[in-house]
Design a protein around this motif. Structure first.
Motif, PDB file in Angstrom:
ATOM      1  N   GLY A  80       0.808  -1.211   0.000  1.00 58.20           N
ATOM      2  CA  GLY A  80       0.000   0.000   0.000  1.00 58.20           C
ATOM      3  C   GLY A  80       0.840   1.260   0.000  1.00 58.20           C
ATOM      4  N   LEU A  94      -2.265   1.459 -11.083  1.00 55.68           N
ATOM      5  CA  LEU A  94      -2.367   0.162 -10.413  1.00 55.68           C
ATOM      6  C   LEU A  94      -2.032  -1.009 -11.329  1.00 55.68           C
ATOM      7  CD1 LEU A  94      -5.754   0.820  -8.552  1.00 55.68           C
ATOM      8  CD2 LEU A  94      -3.452   1.154  -7.665  1.00 55.68           C
ATOM      9  N   PRO A 143      -3.609  -3.708  -5.360  1.00 56.72           N
ATOM     10  CA  PRO A 143      -4.033  -2.816  -6.449  1.00 56.72           C
ATOM     11  C   PRO A 143      -5.308  -3.297  -7.142  1.00 56.72           C
ATOM     12  CG  PRO A 143      -2.089  -4.060  -7.102  1.00 56.72           C
ATOM     13  CD  PRO A 143      -2.283  -4.290  -5.630  1.00 56.72           C
ATOM     14  N   THR A 406      -5.638   2.824  -1.620  1.00 56.59           N
ATOM     15  CA  THR A 406      -4.782   1.655  -1.394  1.00 56.59           C
ATOM     16  C   THR A 406      -4.473   1.461   0.083  1.00 56.59           C
ATOM     17  OG1 THR A 406      -2.856   3.044  -1.869  1.00 56.59           O
ATOM     18  CG2 THR A 406      -3.717   1.722  -3.669  1.00 56.59           C
TER      19      THR A 406
END
Length: 509
Positions: A80, A94, A143, A406
């Protein structure tokens, strides 16, 4: 009429821009299925593989399972952090992470099911590749989960995409369990147990008649597990290709160009203080642990405690078929009655699981498998459907920050993986403590009692406590609608601000 048409605000094109096609939803859903295919195979069969094929003691198996889950959990906040710092590319922010980690995930998954020719170092072998697999799947899952927020700004579209995703993930879980179960079923058939099922359980497990020499006689068992690993590895590659070709990642529509990403540590602190997130995470942390315990011990329970050695693969398939076909039902249910109300379905499995533990019966086992599938479907769909609502709620309270998605998803997966790792480690250690002996036909009464507790009592308590915590979850259907309207106003105001800034720049030039 023509003038009126020209004066109409351009709302329909904006709505169309954030509307997802069925093809896009399917591609997004298929992209996440391989993780579930592999995770299902590991959840149902890794423990019995380590115990009965690799001949690792229950204590060492518990270390492999716990440390592997813990490594995946630790990777979540790390992933993250780096993903939140990554820049936008031509294919998104992502998507590059998912593309890069997939080939390494396939390799680590295959070697996780490979039986090395040496015996003394097998614990280190499986620990290494299971940790690598857990870490790499985390680099994909974080992601991929956060991608939900960048598919559309419309809550209904995101809920619909989540339902597609959950349906495909349950189908992936079904495919993983079915493939693995059918391919490796012959590895767990013991003719000795069929002919003489009353083997003396007090014998040393080294001397048990059905315990095979790992050097040569296990070649068939090892081969079928590697075949299954190769097939599932191919599913991984197919899934990422479909995801890349069929899904377009959109940039954050709420953020201004001048807005800066929230620093990870500050964002993590804000996340841990956000009431709806804390309650949601605590609730499903316990519920997911219960489901993990059911999955990891179900094959062992059928084999050693319920006398269903020849039916376990069909029972697993029954659970997952029931879960797959009930996802659309739960999606309609939560849309009509609300997400908190739908959570009651998770508790359906409790009385039937207790019945199976107390009255092991083939017909009852299939009925329990069907009802358990309904509950598992609800437990899979609800947290991923509710988490975007929490992120929206946080966005409304922090309108000038970005990159927090995230952080929410990685920390949520961290807590669920860590709790599941602790649960699996304790369950395997319990089998060690009560004297589980790999390779014998009949386990001791203490082992059978432990398996019954792990299948019945422990998951029931965890689910009930988790549902009790969920009662205090503050986001209702009314508050969701209010948040949706407020975010729509925020998005339009940001678009107006950006357009005004662009106009000023053009004028100055």
């Amino acid at each position: 009429m023509a003038g009126a048409a020209r004066d109409t605000p351009p709302r329909p094109p904006e709505e169309e821009e954030y509307r997802l096609s069925i093809c896009g939803k399917l591609c997004y859903a298929i992209g996440g299925a391989p993780n579930q295919v592999a995770g299902s195979a590991a959840a149902f069969f890794l423990q019995i593989y380590l115990l009965d094929i690799a001949h690792i003691t229950p204590f060492h198996a518990s270390l492999v399972l716990f440390i592997g889950k813990a490594s995946g959990a630790v990777t979540d906040p790390v992933a993250g952090f780096f993903i939140s710092k990554s820049r936008w590319t031509k294919i998104g922010r992502l998507m590059p992470w998912m593309l890069a980690c997939t080939p390494f995930t396939v390799v680590s998954y295959f070697f996780m099911w490979y039986l090395p020719p040496f015996v003394s170092g097998r614990v280190a072998w499986y620990l290494t590749f299971y940790c690598l697999f857990q870490a790499l799947t985390t680099l994909f899952q974080v992601p991929y989960s956060a991608l939900t927020m960048f598919l559309s700004t419309d809550q209904k579209e995101r809920d619909s995409a989540t339902a597609y995703r959950m349906t495909m993930e349950v189908l992936g879980t079904l495919i993983g369990a079915a493939l693995q179960g059918q391919i490796v079923a012959s590895a767990h058939v013991s003719h000795h147990c069929t002919v003489n099922p009353t083997v003396n359980t007090t014998d040393s497990w080294h001397d048990a008649p059905s315990f095979l020499d790992p050097s040569d006689p296990l070649s068939h068992q090892a081969k079928v597990y590697m075949i299954a690993a190769g097939v599932i590895g191919g599913v991984y590659l197919l899934g990422i290709v479909i995801l890349f070709l069929g899904v377009k990642e959109k940039d954050d529509p709420y953020a201004l160009n001048s807005d800066r990403a929230i620093p990870f540590c500050k964002g993590l602190g804000l996340t841990m203080k956000h009431g709806p997130y804390v309650k949601l995470t605590a609730s499903f942390l316990l519920i997911s642990t219960a489901v993990q315990l059911e999955q990891s011990n179900f094959v062992l329970f059928c084999t050693h405690a319920a006398g269903l050695r020849n039916h376990f693969q069909y029972l697993v398939v029954t659970i997952l078929v029931s879960a797959a076909v009930s996802i659309p039902f739960w999606q309609k249910f939560l849309q009509r009655f609300g997400k908190k109300c739908a959570a009651c379905g998770i508790s359906w499995m409790i009385p039937f699981a207790v019945m199976l533990v107390t009255i092991p019966n083939l017909i009852l086992a299939y009925f329990v498998a069907f009802v358990s599938g309904l509950s598992i479907a609800a437990s899979l769909l609800l947290p991923w459907s509710m988490l975007p609502d929490v992120v929206d709620n946080f966005r409304l309270q922090n309108p000038h920050g970005k990159g927090h998605e995230t952080i929410f998803y990685s920390s949520y997966v961290f807590f669920t993986k860590m709790s599941a790792g602790i649960g699996l480690g304790i369950s395997a250690a319990g089998l060690e403590f009560t004297g589980y002996k790999p390779g014998i036909c009949r386990q001791s009464d203490d082992v059978i009692l432990t398996l019954k507790i792990l299948i019945g009592a422990v998951p029931a308590i965890l689910i009930l406590v988790g549902l009790f915590i969920l009662l205090f979850y503050p986001i209702t259907e009314e508050s969701r609608k209010e948040t949706k309207l407020a975010l729509e106003v925020l998005r339009r105001s940001h678009q107006s601000t950006e357009n005004l800034d662009d106009h000023k720049e053009d004028t100055s030039v």
